[in-house]
Motif scaffolding. Structure first.
Motif, PDB file in Angstrom:
ATOM      1  N   ASP A 294      24.429  20.141  -5.520  1.00  0.00           N
ATOM      2  CA  ASP A 294      23.187  20.902  -5.406  1.00  0.00           C
ATOM      3  C   ASP A 294      23.446  22.244  -4.724  1.00  0.00           C
ATOM      4  O   ASP A 294      22.950  23.288  -5.172  1.00  0.00           O
ATOM      5  CB  ASP A 294      22.153  20.105  -4.623  1.00  0.00           C
ATOM      6  N   ILE A 295      24.228  22.217  -3.658  1.00  0.00           N
ATOM      7  CA  ILE A 295      24.544  23.459  -2.949  1.00  0.00           C
ATOM      8  C   ILE A 295      25.332  24.407  -3.847  1.00  0.00           C
ATOM      9  O   ILE A 295      25.063  25.619  -3.899  1.00  0.00           O
ATOM     10  CB  ILE A 295      25.318  23.151  -1.659  1.00  0.00           C
ATOM     11  N   GLY A 296      26.303  23.872  -4.557  1.00  0.00           N
ATOM     12  CA  GLY A 296      27.103  24.714  -5.451  1.00  0.00           C
ATOM     13  C   GLY A 296      26.244  25.437  -6.466  1.00  0.00           C
ATOM     14  O   GLY A 296      26.455  26.625  -6.746  1.00  0.00           O
ATOM     15  N   ARG A 297      25.261  24.729  -7.037  1.00  0.00           N
ATOM     16  CA  ARG A 297      24.368  25.362  -8.007  1.00  0.00           C
ATOM     17  C   ARG A 297      23.554  26.485  -7.356  1.00  0.00           C
ATOM     18  O   ARG A 297      23.338  27.534  -7.952  1.00  0.00           O
ATOM     19  CB  ARG A 297      23.437  24.316  -8.614  1.00  0.00           C
ATOM     20  N   ARG A 298      23.114  26.253  -6.114  1.00  0.00           N
ATOM     21  CA  ARG A 298      22.279  27.249  -5.439  1.00  0.00           C
ATOM     22  C   ARG A 298      23.063  28.516  -5.069  1.00  0.00           C
ATOM     23  O   ARG A 298      22.470  29.579  -4.896  1.00  0.00           O
ATOM     24  CB  ARG A 298      21.636  26.635  -4.195  1.00  0.00           C
ATOM     25  N   PHE A 299      24.372  28.367  -4.928  1.00  0.00           N
ATOM     26  CA  PHE A 299      25.194  29.522  -4.549  1.00  0.00           C
ATOM     27  C   PHE A 299      25.806  30.239  -5.748  1.00  0.00           C
ATOM     28  O   PHE A 299      26.478  31.254  -5.555  1.00  0.00           O
ATOM     29  CB  PHE A 299      26.299  29.078  -3.585  1.00  0.00           C
ATOM     30  N   GLN A 300      25.603  29.742  -6.941  1.00  0.00           N
ATOM     31  CA  GLN A 300      26.158  30.418  -8.110  1.00  0.00           C
ATOM     32  C   GLN A 300      25.592  31.841  -8.212  1.00  0.00           C
ATOM     33  O   GLN A 300      24.394  32.055  -8.122  1.00  0.00           O
ATOM     34  CB  GLN A 300      25.822  29.631  -9.381  1.00  0.00           C
ATOM     35  N   GLY A 301      26.472  32.801  -8.341  1.00  0.00           N
ATOM     36  CA  GLY A 301      26.074  34.187  -8.452  1.00  0.00           C
ATOM     37  C   GLY A 301      25.690  34.845  -7.139  1.00  0.00           C
ATOM     38  O   GLY A 301      25.266  36.009  -7.137  1.00  0.00           O
ATOM     39  N   ARG A 302      25.883  34.140  -5.997  1.00  0.00           N
ATOM     40  CA  ARG A 302      25.474  34.703  -4.707  1.00  0.00           C
ATOM     41  C   ARG A 302      26.609  34.745  -3.695  1.00  0.00           C
ATOM     42  O   ARG A 302      26.387  35.076  -2.529  1.00  0.00           O
ATOM     43  CB  ARG A 302      24.311  33.889  -4.122  1.00  0.00           C
ATOM     44  N   THR A 303      27.798  34.395  -4.106  1.00  0.00           N
ATOM     45  CA  THR A 303      28.892  34.302  -3.145  1.00  0.00           C
ATOM     46  C   THR A 303      29.389  35.661  -2.669  1.00  0.00           C
ATOM     47  O   THR A 303      30.148  35.733  -1.693  1.00  0.00           O
ATOM     48  CB  THR A 303      30.079  33.518  -3.743  1.00  0.00           C
ATOM     49  N   ASP A 304      28.966  36.731  -3.332  1.00  0.00           N
ATOM     50  CA  ASP A 304      29.350  38.064  -2.872  1.00  0.00           C
ATOM     51  C   ASP A 304      28.328  38.639  -1.900  1.00  0.00           C
ATOM     52  O   ASP A 304      28.424  39.795  -1.493  1.00  0.00           O
ATOM     53  CB  ASP A 304      29.517  39.005  -4.062  1.00  0.00           C
ATOM     54  N   GLN A 305      27.343  37.816  -1.501  1.00  0.00           N
ATOM     55  CA  GLN A 305      26.280  38.255  -0.594  1.00  0.00           C
ATOM     56  C   GLN A 305      26.345  37.467   0.717  1.00  0.00           C
ATOM     57  O   GLN A 305      26.836  36.343   0.742  1.00  0.00           O
ATOM     58  CB  GLN A 305      24.903  38.011  -1.236  1.00  0.00           C
ATOM     59  N   PRO A 306      25.811  38.043   1.814  1.00  0.00           N
ATOM     60  CA  PRO A 306      25.628  37.247   3.029  1.00  0.00           C
ATOM     61  C   PRO A 306      24.426  36.331   2.835  1.00  0.00           C
ATOM     62  O   PRO A 306      23.280  36.791   2.799  1.00  0.00           O
ATOM     63  CB  PRO A 306      25.380  38.306   4.111  1.00  0.00           C
ATOM     64  N   TYR A 307      24.682  35.041   2.659  1.00  0.00           N
ATOM     65  CA  TYR A 307      23.624  34.125   2.221  1.00  0.00           C
ATOM     66  C   TYR A 307      23.802  32.786   2.919  1.00  0.00           C
ATOM     67  O   TYR A 307      24.924  32.292   3.053  1.00  0.00           O
ATOM     68  CB  TYR A 307      23.697  33.971   0.702  1.00  0.00           C
ATOM     69  N   LEU A 308      22.687  32.177   3.349  1.00  0.00           N
ATOM     70  CA  LEU A 308      22.722  30.882   4.023  1.00  0.00           C
ATOM     71  C   LEU A 308      21.564  30.028   3.538  1.00  0.00           C
ATOM     72  O   LEU A 308      20.436  30.500   3.407  1.00  0.00           O
ATOM     73  CB  LEU A 308      22.645  31.055   5.547  1.00  0.00           C
ATOM     74  N   VAL A 309      21.866  28.745   3.297  1.00  0.00           N
ATOM     75  CA  VAL A 309      20.893  27.748   2.868  1.00  0.00           C
ATOM     76  C   VAL A 309      20.920  26.596   3.867  1.00  0.00           C
ATOM     77  O   VAL A 309      21.987  26.204   4.345  1.00  0.00           O
ATOM     78  CB  VAL A 309      21.235  27.231   1.451  1.00  0.00           C
ATOM     79  N   TYR A 310      19.749  26.069   4.192  1.00  0.00           N
ATOM     80  CA  TYR A 310      19.700  24.871   5.043  1.00  0.00           C
ATOM     81  C   TYR A 310      18.600  23.943   4.543  1.00  0.00           C
ATOM     82  O   TYR A 310      17.636  24.365   3.898  1.00  0.00           O
ATOM     83  CB  TYR A 310      19.467  25.231   6.510  1.00  0.00           C
ATOM     84  N   GLY A 311      18.778  22.651   4.833  1.00  0.00           N
ATOM     85  CA  GLY A 311      17.809  21.648   4.417  1.00  0.00           C
ATOM     86  C   GLY A 311      17.479  20.695   5.546  1.00  0.00           C
ATOM     87  O   GLY A 311      17.498  21.064   6.722  1.00  0.00           O
ATOM     88  N   ASN A 312      17.203  19.455   5.201  1.00  0.00           N
ATOM     89  CA  ASN A 312      16.828  18.428   6.168  1.00  0.00           C
ATOM     90  C   ASN A 312      17.976  17.456   6.387  1.00  0.00           C
ATOM     91  O   ASN A 312      18.933  17.412   5.617  1.00  0.00           O
ATOM     92  CB  ASN A 312      15.613  17.651   5.663  1.00  0.00           C
ATOM     93  N   THR A 313      17.852  16.636   7.434  1.00  0.00           N
ATOM     94  CA  THR A 313      18.861  15.614   7.703  1.00  0.00           C
ATOM     95  C   THR A 313      18.198  14.305   8.117  1.00  0.00           C
ATOM     96  O   THR A 313      17.115  14.306   8.716  1.00  0.00           O
ATOM     97  CB  THR A 313      19.858  16.077   8.793  1.00  0.00           C
ATOM     98  N   ILE A 314      18.832  13.207   7.786  1.00  0.00           N
ATOM     99  CA  ILE A 314      18.396  11.883   8.233  1.00  0.00           C
ATOM    100  C   ILE A 314      19.067  11.593   9.570  1.00  0.00           C
ATOM    101  O   ILE A 314      20.276  11.818   9.726  1.00  0.00           O
ATOM    102  CB  ILE A 314      18.761  10.806   7.204  1.00  0.00           C
ATOM    103  N   LEU A 315      18.305  11.111  10.534  1.00  0.00           N
ATOM    104  CA  LEU A 315      18.842  10.739  11.836  1.00  0.00           C
ATOM    105  C   LEU A 315      19.080   9.234  11.863  1.00  0.00           C
ATOM    106  O   LEU A 315      18.154   8.448  11.634  1.00  0.00           O
ATOM    107  CB  LEU A 315      17.866  11.126  12.955  1.00  0.00           C
TER     108      LEU A 315
END
Length: 295
Positions: A105-126
């Motif tokens: 999922d992360i790889g798909r979201r970063f396609q075409g954006r790796t030449d930019q300063p870009y950050l993605v975050y989601g949720n976590t299970i504790l």
């Protein structure tokens, strides 16, 4: 690395020290992602348990690993990122795990954006663990990005955050002086470069156990939190954190007593018991954000 799949390359750094009881789960959770362009680097600080035995077991699937003394978690992560080659980078502590499908999922979201300063975050299970038993499961939900809120409240689940090498290069390394807020400090600095994208999906499992570092940080961890607020946030938040720190023992004792006796609207009652704190608050919710930060 192969790039024919179209997915950007991802480097996962695993800092480790005496987490032999958990690190195999961590590694398996990474390898089972079946991500096509993946490298895994494990930087172990010279563990004296069975960590090395496990690393040797998976050495054919680990891009690089060592086990030798370092200057702490931040140093290990910095070393790992310096040696890595991925277009997208992240770290996963050796007692945490990725959920299935996370890296694809992360790889798909970063396609075409790796030449930019870009950050993605989601949720976590504790996952709350007592010895070999899993006591309870909860969740840590990220919140929509707000650069100012980030200066006084860390709403980014570290294990569910991913960014481009371009952003890492612009922001710089983790600060070695911090043992507990190294990720929060870096996120704040990164937020000064670019905005982040919050994805309301669960990407990781964050394990809370007897030796869990955040849980045993105590006063040193609270001091580091205070320092971050003093450096980056407003005078209102700096003053409020200072008041909460001054009355922290009393706040904890009174809140535990009120909850134990199931006092209705115990939060309101708590503020009545500590007038100085009540007078400093713009809204009661701010107190509970700070208490959540302190743990």
């Amino acid at each position: 690395m192969l790039y024919s799949s179209g997915y950007p390359s991802i480097s996962v750094i695993v800092p480790s020290f005496n987490q032999g009881q958990f690190i195999e789960d961590t590694l398996v959770s990474i390898f089972s992602q079946q991500y096509p362009n993946l490298e895994v680097l494990v930087l172990d600080g010279g563990s004296t348990d069975n960590t090395v035995e496990i690393l040797e077991k998976y050495s054919d699937r680990i891009t690089y690993w060592h086990s030798k003394p370092d200057k702490g978690q931040a140093d290990a992560i910095n070393q790992g990122f310096a040696m890595s080659t991925g277009e997208v980078i992240c770290w996963l502590n050796s007692d945490d795990m990725y959920l299935p499908g996370t890296l694809l999922d992360i790889g798909r979201r970063f396609q075409g954006r790796t030449d930019q300063p870009y950050l993605v975050y989601g949720n976590t299970i504790l996952l709350y663990q007592d010895g070999e038993e899993h006591k309870a499961v909860n969740s840590q939900l990220g919140e929509p990005f707000d650069a100012f809120q980030l200066t006084h409240y860390d709403f980014i689940p570290q294990a569910s955050s991913f960014w481009t090498r371009k952003l890492w290069q612009q922001v710089g390394e983790l600060n070695l002086k911090y043992s507990f807020v190294l990720d929060w400090d870096w996120f704040i600095r990164a937020s000064q470069v670019t905005s982040f994208d919050y994805i309301p999906k669960f990407y990781s499992l964050y394990r809370i156990h007897e030796a869990h570092k955040t849980g045993v940080g105590g006063e040193k961890r609270r001091q580091e939190i205070m320092e971050i607020v003093e450096i980056y946030s407003s005078s209102y938040w700096t003053d409020l954190y200072a008041i909460v720190s001054e009355h922290y023992a009393a706040i904890r004792a009174k809140s535990q007593f009120l909850k134990r006796w199931r006092v209705p609207k115990w939060q309101t009652v708590l503020l009545l018991l500590i007038p100085k704190l009540r007078a400093a608050l713009e809204t009661p919710q701010h107190l509970f954000k700070i208490l959540e930060m302190y743990g």
